[in-house]
Write a protein that holds these residues in place. Structure first.
Motif, mmCIF file in Angstrom:
data_model
loop_
_atom_site.group_PDB
_atom_site.id
_atom_site.type_symbol
_atom_site.label_atom_id
_atom_site.label_comp_id
_atom_site.label_asym_id
_atom_site.label_seq_id
_atom_site.Cartn_x
_atom_site.Cartn_y
_atom_site.Cartn_z
ATOM 1 N N GLU A 1 -11.414 -11.145 -2.848
ATOM 2 C CA GLU A 1 -11.770 -9.821 -3.344
ATOM 3 C C GLU A 1 -11.129 -8.732 -2.492
ATOM 4 O OE1 GLU A 1 -16.240 -11.029 -4.980
ATOM 5 O OE2 GLU A 1 -16.024 -9.684 -3.260
ATOM 6 N N VAL A 2 -10.628 -7.718 -3.172
ATOM 7 C CA VAL A 2 -10.045 -6.556 -2.503
ATOM 8 C C VAL A 2 -10.621 -5.304 -3.138
ATOM 9 C CG1 VAL A 2 -7.940 -5.253 -2.015
ATOM 10 C CG2 VAL A 2 -7.896 -7.750 -1.945
ATOM 11 N N ARG A 3 -11.030 -4.372 -2.296
ATOM 12 C CA ARG A 3 -11.497 -3.071 -2.794
ATOM 13 C C ARG A 3 -10.449 -2.017 -2.445
ATOM 14 N NH1 ARG A 3 -16.599 -2.877 -4.687
ATOM 15 N NH2 ARG A 3 -17.904 -4.710 -4.256
ATOM 16 N N LEU A 4 -9.970 -1.337 -3.485
ATOM 17 C CA LEU A 4 -9.065 -0.211 -3.265
ATOM 18 C C LEU A 4 -9.940 1.017 -3.038
ATOM 19 C CD1 LEU A 4 -6.188 0.940 -3.197
ATOM 20 C CD2 LEU A 4 -6.378 1.320 -5.673
ATOM 21 N N LEU A 5 -10.054 1.421 -1.792
ATOM 22 C CA LEU A 5 -10.934 2.525 -1.427
ATOM 23 C C LEU A 5 -10.292 3.880 -1.684
ATOM 24 C CD1 LEU A 5 -12.173 1.068 1.986
ATOM 25 C CD2 LEU A 5 -13.280 0.891 -0.254
ATOM 26 N N LYS A 6 -8.965 3.903 -1.642
ATOM 27 C CA LYS A 6 -8.256 5.167 -1.821
ATOM 28 C C LYS A 6 -6.791 4.882 -2.122
ATOM 29 C CE LYS A 6 -7.005 9.420 0.655
ATOM 30 N NZ LYS A 6 -7.049 10.134 1.949
ATOM 31 N N GLY A 7 -6.162 5.723 -2.947
ATOM 32 C CA GLY A 7 -4.720 5.647 -3.122
ATOM 33 C C GLY A 7 -4.257 4.670 -4.181
ATOM 34 N N LEU B 1 0.837 -1.196 0.000
ATOM 35 C CA LEU B 1 0.000 0.000 0.000
ATOM 36 C C LEU B 1 0.873 1.248 0.000
ATOM 37 C CD1 LEU B 1 -3.000 -0.449 2.496
ATOM 38 C CD2 LEU B 1 -3.063 -0.313 0.011
ATOM 39 N N ALA B 2 0.577 2.187 -0.889
ATOM 40 C CA ALA B 2 1.260 3.471 -0.915
ATOM 41 C C ALA B 2 0.756 4.334 0.241
ATOM 42 C CB ALA B 2 1.005 4.179 -2.248
ATOM 43 N N PRO B 3 1.454 5.415 0.566
ATOM 44 C CA PRO B 3 0.966 6.317 1.620
ATOM 45 C C PRO B 3 -0.432 6.848 1.307
ATOM 46 C CG PRO B 3 3.236 6.826 1.082
ATOM 47 C CD PRO B 3 2.767 5.848 0.047
ATOM 48 N N GLN B 4 -1.203 7.075 2.365
ATOM 49 C CA GLN B 4 -2.550 7.615 2.281
ATOM 50 C C GLN B 4 -3.442 6.774 1.358
ATOM 51 O OE1 GLN B 4 -1.532 11.795 1.296
ATOM 52 N NE2 GLN B 4 -2.121 12.304 3.389
ATOM 53 N N SER B 5 -3.393 5.468 1.587
ATOM 54 C CA SER B 5 -4.200 4.530 0.808
ATOM 55 C C SER B 5 -5.027 3.668 1.758
ATOM 56 C CB SER B 5 -3.306 3.639 -0.058
ATOM 57 O OG SER B 5 -2.549 4.416 -0.967
ATOM 58 N N ALA B 6 -6.044 3.002 1.210
ATOM 59 C CA ALA B 6 -6.912 2.158 2.047
ATOM 60 C C ALA B 6 -7.522 1.041 1.214
ATOM 61 C CB ALA B 6 -8.024 3.002 2.686
ATOM 62 N N ILE B 7 -7.627 -0.137 1.815
ATOM 63 C CA ILE B 7 -8.263 -1.277 1.148
ATOM 64 C C ILE B 7 -9.218 -1.969 2.111
ATOM 65 C CG2 ILE B 7 -6.343 -1.738 -0.434
ATOM 66 C CD1 ILE B 7 -5.582 -4.079 1.484
ATOM 67 N N ASP C 1 -3.968 2.228 -9.434
ATOM 68 C CA ASP C 1 -3.749 3.596 -8.958
ATOM 69 C C ASP C 1 -5.054 4.380 -9.046
ATOM 70 O OD1 ASP C 1 -2.967 6.141 -8.394
ATOM 71 O OD2 ASP C 1 -1.536 6.327 -10.039
ATOM 72 N N ALA C 2 -5.568 4.787 -7.885
ATOM 73 C CA ALA C 2 -6.784 5.609 -7.832
ATOM 74 C C ALA C 2 -6.504 6.893 -7.066
ATOM 75 C CB ALA C 2 -7.925 4.829 -7.177
ATOM 76 N N GLN C 3 -5.278 7.404 -7.174
ATOM 77 C CA GLN C 3 -4.915 8.615 -6.440
ATOM 78 C C GLN C 3 -5.497 9.873 -7.066
ATOM 79 O OE1 GLN C 3 -0.850 8.807 -4.607
ATOM 80 N NE2 GLN C 3 -0.406 7.172 -6.057
#
Length: 330
Positions: A160-166, A144-150, A199-201
């Motif tokens: 299943e994994v949801r990339l919520l942020k970052g 996980l990159a900084p300021q990210s969430a799963i 990447d969803a930054q």
């Protein structure tokens, strides 16, 4: 006698500020000082660019002030003025106590981290300057990159994994009977035995790049026939449109090894990627500077060094307003 005659002309060696950012800091410290105000008016009329620069920086700070209240630091008037002028005159990259009131509106944003609602939804959250490696129950790995969430779901054969942020780099242990799926902003990424980056930054955009193997893309990019991406391929989706391009597979996910590799990125885009690795936000002052394109490799483990490298290449300067706010400008 005119104001210009009273205060004299500026020279490159003047101890007074030479750009809008420094003037803003000094004027916030001494709003009622007649000499400072007069000097400022001379600076503002010295070039057609100065009024525009002043309007831009005051607009930016006005937006930040509306985000959170500004905290004023009480300091003796004479001490304040001497400190600010000396710091601006002796070192262009330094500011005095004025920086506290300038940056207070963004300090909370730098340290509060993801909002409470995001934390309640997420299984793993990273803060500023934090890169975390997560080993899942099936042996797959996520960086996980900084300021990210799963958020993850591993039950009844589902992976299943949801990339919520970052942003996240996935190294998946392939299992044909139990597909590994990542969801990010309406995009569905299904592993076919691979290493890939999601990447969803950037607001409104999601990008998938493959380092090894192959992934199948569905959701917003293809509801019927999945799109296959192989090693060295990247797809970006935004506002219902997609763009696919070829990339160097060895450059996919290099941020996980502490390197940011960019090709013809805008300065503002590079700064946006460096900012989460720094103690606090990094701002670019100046539309022209922000839009200029650069190519290079920047060290994420030394974000301030990377920022200096970026500044040197663009003939710009780095101002450390506080340990939590940095400004890149000319």
């Amino acid at each position: 006698m005119t104001v210009h005659e009273d205060v004299g002309a500026f020279s490159p060696d003047s101890e007074w500020p030479q750009d809008a950012t420094e003037w803003l800091m000094l004027l916030r410290e001494e709003p009622d000082d007649a000499e400072i105000r007069a000097r400022f008016e001379v600076w503002r009329s010295a070039s057609p660019d100065h009024p525009r620069d002043w309007e831009e920086i005051t607009h930016t700070m006005g937006v930040l002030r509306r985000v959170t209240p500004v905290v004023e630091v009480p300091v003796g008037r004479q001490v304040r003025r001497r400190s600010v002028i000396q710091r601006i005159g002796l070192g262009r990259g330094r500011v005095g106590l004025a920086a506290f009131s300038l940056a207070a509106s963004v300090v909370l944003l730098a340290f509060l981290g993801p909002d409470i609602a995001l934390r309640l939804r997420a299984d793993s959250v990273t803060g500023r300057q934090e890169v975390r490696t997560i080993v899942l129950v099936d042996g797959s790995q996520i960086v996980l990159a900084p300021q990210s969430a799963i958020a993850s779901r591993f039950e009844n054969g589902r992976r299943e994994v949801r990339l919520l942020k970052g942003e996240a780099l996935f190294t998946v242990r392939h299992d044909a009977a139990h597909p590994f799926t990542v969801f990010a902003r309406g995009l569905t990424v299904t592993d076919v035995g691979t290493v890939f980056d999601v990447d969803a930054q950037d607001a409104g955009r999601v990008t998938v790049a493959v380092r090894e193997g192959q992934v199948s893309l569905g959701g917003i990019v293809s509801e019927h026939s999945p799109i296959l991406l192989g090693a060295g391929e990247e797809l970006s989706a935004r506002d219902g449109t997609t763009e696919t391009r070829t990339v160097a597979s060895t450059e996919v996910g290099t941020w996980a090894q502490g390197k940011l590799v960019v090709h013809d990125w805008s300065v503002s885009a590079v700064v946006a990627r460096l900012s989460p690795y720094a103690p606090g936000p990094i701002m670019v002052y100046g539309k022209t500077l922000a839009a200029e394109c650069v190519t290079g490799i920047y060290t994420l483990t030394d974000p301030q060094g990377a920022l200096r490298t970026l500044a040197d290449g663009q003939n710009a300067r780095v101002v450390h307003a506080t340990p939590w706010l940095t400004i890149l400008h000319r």
